[in-house]
Design an enzyme around this catalytic site. Sequence first.
Site, PDB file in Angstrom:
ATOM      1  N   ASP A  46      51.931  53.151  49.869  1.00  0.00           N
ATOM      2  CA  ASP A  46      50.427  53.036  49.836  1.00  0.00           C
ATOM      3  C   ASP A  46      50.143  54.685  49.526  1.00  0.00           C
ATOM      4  OD1 ASP A  46      51.097  53.978  52.204  1.00  0.00           O
ATOM      5  OD2 ASP A  46      49.746  52.611  54.006  1.00  0.00           O
ATOM      6  N   SER A  47      50.436  55.473  49.693  1.00  0.00           N
ATOM      7  CA  SER A  47      51.128  56.946  49.507  1.00  0.00           C
ATOM      8  C   SER A  47      50.293  57.576  48.277  1.00  0.00           C
ATOM      9  CB  SER A  47      52.253  57.563  49.288  1.00  0.00           C
ATOM     10  OG  SER A  47      53.229  56.996  48.036  1.00  0.00           O
ATOM     11  N   ASP A  85      53.531  47.932  48.755  1.00  0.00           N
ATOM     12  CA  ASP A  85      52.806  48.277  50.522  1.00  0.00           C
ATOM     13  C   ASP A  85      51.625  47.818  50.824  1.00  0.00           C
ATOM     14  OD1 ASP A  85      53.442  49.638  52.830  1.00  0.00           O
ATOM     15  OD2 ASP A  85      53.150  51.581  52.048  1.00  0.00           O
ATOM     16  N   GLU A 117      53.313  48.999  58.570  1.00  0.00           N
ATOM     17  CA  GLU A 117      54.156  49.252  59.433  1.00  0.00           C
ATOM     18  C   GLU A 117      53.640  49.025  60.702  1.00  0.00           C
ATOM     19  OE1 GLU A 117      51.786  53.384  59.189  1.00  0.00           O
ATOM     20  OE2 GLU A 117      51.917  52.580  56.922  1.00  0.00           O
ATOM     21  N   GLU A 188      60.685  56.501  59.844  1.00  0.00           N
ATOM     22  CA  GLU A 188      60.436  58.215  58.793  1.00  0.00           C
ATOM     23  C   GLU A 188      59.852  58.229  60.189  1.00  0.00           C
ATOM     24  OE1 GLU A 188      56.603  57.458  56.614  1.00  0.00           O
ATOM     25  OE2 GLU A 188      56.479  59.360  56.497  1.00  0.00           O
TER      26      GLU A 188
HETATM   27  O1  KIV Z   1      53.765  54.446  51.221  1.00  0.00           O
HETATM   28  C1  KIV Z   1      54.335  54.984  50.697  1.00  0.00           C
HETATM   29  O2  KIV Z   1      55.259  55.894  50.334  1.00  0.00           O
HETATM   30  C2  KIV Z   1      55.941  55.018  52.184  1.00  0.00           C
HETATM   31  C3  KIV Z   1      57.285  56.056  51.340  1.00  0.00           C
HETATM   32  C4  KIV Z   1      57.026  57.254  52.146  1.00  0.00           C
HETATM   33  C5  KIV Z   1      57.917  55.087  52.454  1.00  0.00           C
HETATM   34  O3  KIV Z   1      55.623  54.712  53.253  1.00  0.00           O
END
Ligand code: KIV
Length: 295
Positions: A46-47, A85, A117, A188
Site C-alpha cells: 500500500d506504499s 497488501d 500490519e 520495519e
Molecule cells: O507497503 C509497503 O510497501 C510495505 C513494505 C515497505 C514492507 O509494507
Amino acid sequence: MDRKVTVPEILRRKGGSDPIVALTAYDFPFGCIADAAGIDVLLVGDSLGMVVQGMETTLPVTMVEMTYHCRMVARARRRALLVGDLPFLSYQVSPTDAVANAGRLIKDGGAEAVKLEGGVAMADTIRAIASVDIPVMGHIGLTPQSVHRMGGHRVQGQRRGERPGQRDRVIDDALAVEEAGAFAVVLEGMPLDLAAEITNRLTIPTIGIGAGPHCDGQILVLHDVLGLSERFVPKFAKRYAELWSAASDAIGAYAREVRGGTFPTDAHSFHSLAPVASAPVAPATLLCGEKAAAS
Ligand code: KIV
C-alpha cells in the site's frame, strides 16, 4: 525459469544461508523486470499510495486500488511469490471483513498471500485469514498505517515498555504474529539488535526494512531502489539507480526535439507506398521481455 517460489519454500529459507529477497512492485513492466531479475517475493504494497499516487500517507488507499495493482503484477509474475497488501480499514474492523478482503486480493487480484500490519491486536484476524488457507505475512515495528499514533514514520522499539511501539511490545507482537499462523513477518524501522533478537526467537522468516542485516530476508520499496522517490527517501533505503533524472533527461530531450523540429525524422515516418504496419501481435500473447514484431 528457476523453480516457482512458494510459501513452503519461504518457510524453508528460515535461518539459512540464502536470504529472501523481496521488493515492492505496482504494475506490469516493473513486475516483469523484478521477476526476471530473480526477486523471490513481490509485494504489491500500500506504499503505492505514497510512491505512485503521490499521497502523504498510505491511509487513503482502497481495496479497489490494491486489487487493480495486484492484477497488473500478477500478469507479470512468473517465479516470485506474489503478496498483496491489505489497506487501512480493510481488515481492522472485523476478522470477517478481513477474510473477505483477503479473498478479494487472492481471487480478483491474483495474489498468493496477503500482508497486514499489527501484532497482538491483529492476532485473531491473522488466525481467521490463515484458517481459510490464505497465507498471511505479518508486519510489525514501524507500521505506516499507524502513522498518527506514532506521530510520524518513526523508528520503533527503542525503549523498554508495554505500550505499542516500545521494545517489549514489539517482541510480543512478533510472537503473537507467529503464534496466530503467519508464514513470515516484515520487521520495519527498528534497531538492528531488536530485529536480530526477534529473528532468533521466531521459527518463521523475518523480512527486514530498516531493521539491519540480521533478518532472514530484506525488502525495499521499488521506487527507493530505482531513485524514483523524490519527495521522501528514508535513511535505510539504498538507491541502486537514478531513474528520476534518467527519465527527466529523456523526456526533456523529446520535448526539445519536437520544439526544435528534429523529431520525427524520416526514419520515424511512414511513406505512402510502404505498408503502414505488419499485423500486430496481440499484447496478451506476448510474454514478459518479448518484443512485438517491428511495425
Ligand atoms: O507497503 C509497503 O510497501 C510495505 C513494505 C515497505 C514492507 O509494507
